[in-house]
Design an enzyme around this catalytic site. Sequence first.
Site, PDB file in Angstrom:
ATOM      1  CE  LYS A  56      -1.665   1.529   4.050  1.00  0.00           C
ATOM      2  NZ  LYS A  56      -1.345   2.910   4.390  1.00  0.00           N
ATOM      3  CG  ASN A  57       2.323   2.679   3.518  1.00  0.00           C
ATOM      4  OD1 ASN A  57       1.164   2.997   3.235  1.00  0.00           O
ATOM      5  ND2 ASN A  57       2.706   2.454   4.755  1.00  0.00           N
ATOM      6  CB  CYS A 113      -5.095   9.911  11.678  1.00  0.00           C
ATOM      7  SG  CYS A 113      -3.507   9.200  12.042  1.00  0.00           S
ATOM      8  NE  ARG A 120       0.707  10.320  10.469  1.00  0.00           N
ATOM      9  CZ  ARG A 120       0.135   9.280   9.845  1.00  0.00           C
ATOM     10  NH1 ARG A 120      -0.945   8.749  10.344  1.00  0.00           N
ATOM     11  NH2 ARG A 120       0.621   8.834   8.704  1.00  0.00           N
ATOM     12  CG  ASP A 158       3.405   1.357   9.495  1.00  0.00           C
ATOM     13  OD1 ASP A 158       3.585   1.640   8.296  1.00  0.00           O
ATOM     14  OD2 ASP A 158       3.076   2.208  10.336  1.00  0.00           O
ATOM     15  NE  ARG A 180      -7.223   4.244   5.723  1.00  0.00           N
ATOM     16  CZ  ARG A 180      -6.555   5.260   6.241  1.00  0.00           C
ATOM     17  NH1 ARG A 180      -6.791   5.650   7.475  1.00  0.00           N
ATOM     18  NH2 ARG A 180      -5.652   5.908   5.531  1.00  0.00           N
TER      19      ARG A 180
HETATM   20  C1  EPZ Z   1       4.264   6.973   6.425  1.00  0.00           C
HETATM   21  O1  EPZ Z   1       3.466   7.979   7.008  1.00  0.00           O
HETATM   22  C2  EPZ Z   1       3.368   5.756   6.270  1.00  0.00           C
HETATM   23  N1  EPZ Z   1       2.271   6.075   5.378  1.00  0.00           N
HETATM   24  C3  EPZ Z   1       2.843   5.329   7.641  1.00  0.00           C
HETATM   25  O2  EPZ Z   1       2.077   4.150   7.442  1.00  0.00           O
HETATM   26  C4  EPZ Z   1       4.037   5.006   8.539  1.00  0.00           C
HETATM   27  O3  EPZ Z   1       3.567   4.665   9.827  1.00  0.00           O
HETATM   28  C5  EPZ Z   1       4.958   6.237   8.614  1.00  0.00           C
HETATM   29  O4  EPZ Z   1       5.362   6.628   7.290  1.00  0.00           O
HETATM   30  C6  EPZ Z   1       6.216   5.955   9.437  1.00  0.00           C
HETATM   31  O5  EPZ Z   1       6.916   4.882   8.853  1.00  0.00           O
HETATM   32  C7  EPZ Z   1       2.487   6.067   4.041  1.00  0.00           C
HETATM   33  O6  EPZ Z   1       3.584   5.812   3.565  1.00  0.00           O
HETATM   34  C8  EPZ Z   1       1.309   6.370   3.167  1.00  0.00           C
HETATM   35  P1  EPZ Z   1       6.211  10.363   8.536  1.00  0.00           P
HETATM   36  P2  EPZ Z   1       4.005   9.509   7.052  1.00  0.00           P
HETATM   37  O7  EPZ Z   1       6.042  11.637   7.809  1.00  0.00           O
HETATM   38  O8  EPZ Z   1       4.870   9.778   5.896  1.00  0.00           O
HETATM   39  C9  EPZ Z   1       6.617  13.787  11.777  1.00  0.00           C
HETATM   40  C10 EPZ Z   1       0.272   2.726   7.736  1.00  0.00           C
HETATM   41  O9  EPZ Z   1      -0.108   2.132   8.742  1.00  0.00           O
HETATM   42  N2  EPZ Z   1       6.409  14.757  10.671  1.00  0.00           N
HETATM   43  O10 EPZ Z   1       7.387   9.498   8.214  1.00  0.00           O
HETATM   44  O11 EPZ Z   1       2.829  10.388   7.285  1.00  0.00           O
HETATM   45  C11 EPZ Z   1       5.372  12.970  12.091  1.00  0.00           C
HETATM   46  O12 EPZ Z   1       4.538  13.670  12.983  1.00  0.00           O
HETATM   47  C12 EPZ Z   1       0.685   4.166   7.818  1.00  0.00           C
HETATM   48  O13 EPZ Z   1       0.383   2.207   6.588  1.00  0.00           O
HETATM   49  C13 EPZ Z   1       6.481  16.125  10.957  1.00  0.00           C
HETATM   50  O14 EPZ Z   1       6.694  16.535  12.107  1.00  0.00           O
HETATM   51  O15 EPZ Z   1       4.896   9.496   8.359  1.00  0.00           O
HETATM   52  C14 EPZ Z   1       5.938  11.715  12.698  1.00  0.00           C
HETATM   53  O16 EPZ Z   1       6.184  11.947  14.080  1.00  0.00           O
HETATM   54  C15 EPZ Z   1       0.413   4.739   9.183  1.00  0.00           C
HETATM   55  N3  EPZ Z   1       6.289  17.021   9.946  1.00  0.00           N
HETATM   56  C16 EPZ Z   1       7.277  11.536  11.986  1.00  0.00           C
HETATM   57  O17 EPZ Z   1       7.555  12.789  11.346  1.00  0.00           O
HETATM   58  C17 EPZ Z   1       6.046  16.615   8.656  1.00  0.00           C
HETATM   59  O18 EPZ Z   1       5.899  17.499   7.767  1.00  0.00           O
HETATM   60  C18 EPZ Z   1       7.282  10.459  10.918  1.00  0.00           C
HETATM   61  O19 EPZ Z   1       6.158  10.669  10.104  1.00  0.00           O
HETATM   62  C19 EPZ Z   1       5.983  15.229   8.396  1.00  0.00           C
HETATM   63  C20 EPZ Z   1       6.175  14.321   9.410  1.00  0.00           C
END
Ligand code: EPZ
Length: 430
Positions: A22-23, A117, A122, A316, A408
Amino acid sequence: MESIVVKGGRKLSGEVIIDGAKNSALPLIAATLLAENGSCCLDNVPDLRDINTIIRLLEGMGAVVQRQGRRLEIKTTAVDNCQAPYELVKTMRASILVLGPLLARFGQARVSLPGGCAIGARPVNLHIKGLEMMGAKISVEHGYIIGQAECLTGADITFDVTTVTGTENLIMAAVLADGVTTLRNAAREPEIVDLAAFLRKMGAQIEGEGTHTVTITGVEKLSAAEYQVMPDRIEAGTFMVAAGISGGDVVIKNAPLAAMGSVVTKLQEIGLKIEPLTTYKEDDLLTGVAVRVSRGAEGLRGLDIKTMPYPGFPTDMQAQAMVLLALADGTSVISETVFENRFMHVFELQRMGVDIEVEGRTAIVRGVAMLSGAPVMASDLRASAGLVLAGLAAEGETVMSRVYHLDRGYAGFEKKLRSLGADIRRVEEN
Ligand code: EPZ
């Protein structure tokens, strides 16, 4: 609304085939917006709610999408509406992934701010900051990100925090920018390697994907290409836990083992036997292999887990590992370092008899001999998978509501488990 009903105690056996990730499919589908001409063909696309959502998003922009099973044909030459409406974005935060491609190819975008969420706030501030460093003019009005960019220019960008979709968004923004973009402290997830390989087939110039520093040299235009989505390492890890928690013996086909190093190591330390059935190249993150998984003779042992960005233990897989540790000998400490609120499944698992205490971002898990089936409620995608896994091992019946969370990210999860011998079915809630 539907529920999943599972009666515990069955040892799983047989074979299961892992679907496309998915990701990876989500950024790959967003990347088709960059193709100036032709139709992109993506294979091994999983049949998931989130995939349907991003397809609807692109069709709303004017893209033409045809699906035959796991194959998507996407033509974006006629895209004339650079908008991602709130109604769709609120159901899937990853819709933010269209922001970079829209600004890169069309110089404009109006994308609903993805709310938080269940698992955390996020934010997308790092996506926006990087795009502004590339020359985009961005404002946030009435809950929408409004972006304008005559022509994005290359920039040297360091992420304060490693962000997966932030890295993906900026790679897609940079491929058509004027000049060279360097992304530092970039995420290293295998799905980013998958995205870079697809973009390179479209004509992009990218180096360093899968490391902390990615360099993108902008080109004039990109053309459509064909690509096969990598297998889902989280689905594969989930089925490894299913085999172990049930005390069964399962062959998992198409598991991207080279991309699952930290998961395989941790599950083996807990007590699972994980044996590749074919040789595979340690540096080939994208290819699936067959692996046999069972519970070792010594049973399950507690240990500490800290979730980290790739190649660390993935957040995850945290809920799934927790359920296994809830039945292990001894005490385990699970630290969730990526998201601020990713323990909702604990409160549901407590209804099934686990002995877990949550203190902030740390969960203290004391192993118990048996779980008992109970009515529980899914709160997010991976928590729902964890609750089903708990039901497989519990004494009696577990009924999990809000199954849409599971749909999802897992295609036919209960069907696959039933094919492995689980007593599990989906029912309409009265
Ligand atoms: C991706 O989400 C995945 N989703 C998530 O999978 C996964 O849990 C996550 O990466 C971590 O591996 C997809 O790829 C579609 P991040 P993402 O930006 O990109 C902070 C699932 O279950 N952050 O790597 O949204 C954020 O708050 C889903 O399949 C900022 O502060 O995660 C978090 O603490 C859930 N500012 C950390 O970075 C930003 O602009 C990592 O989040 C962006 C992120």
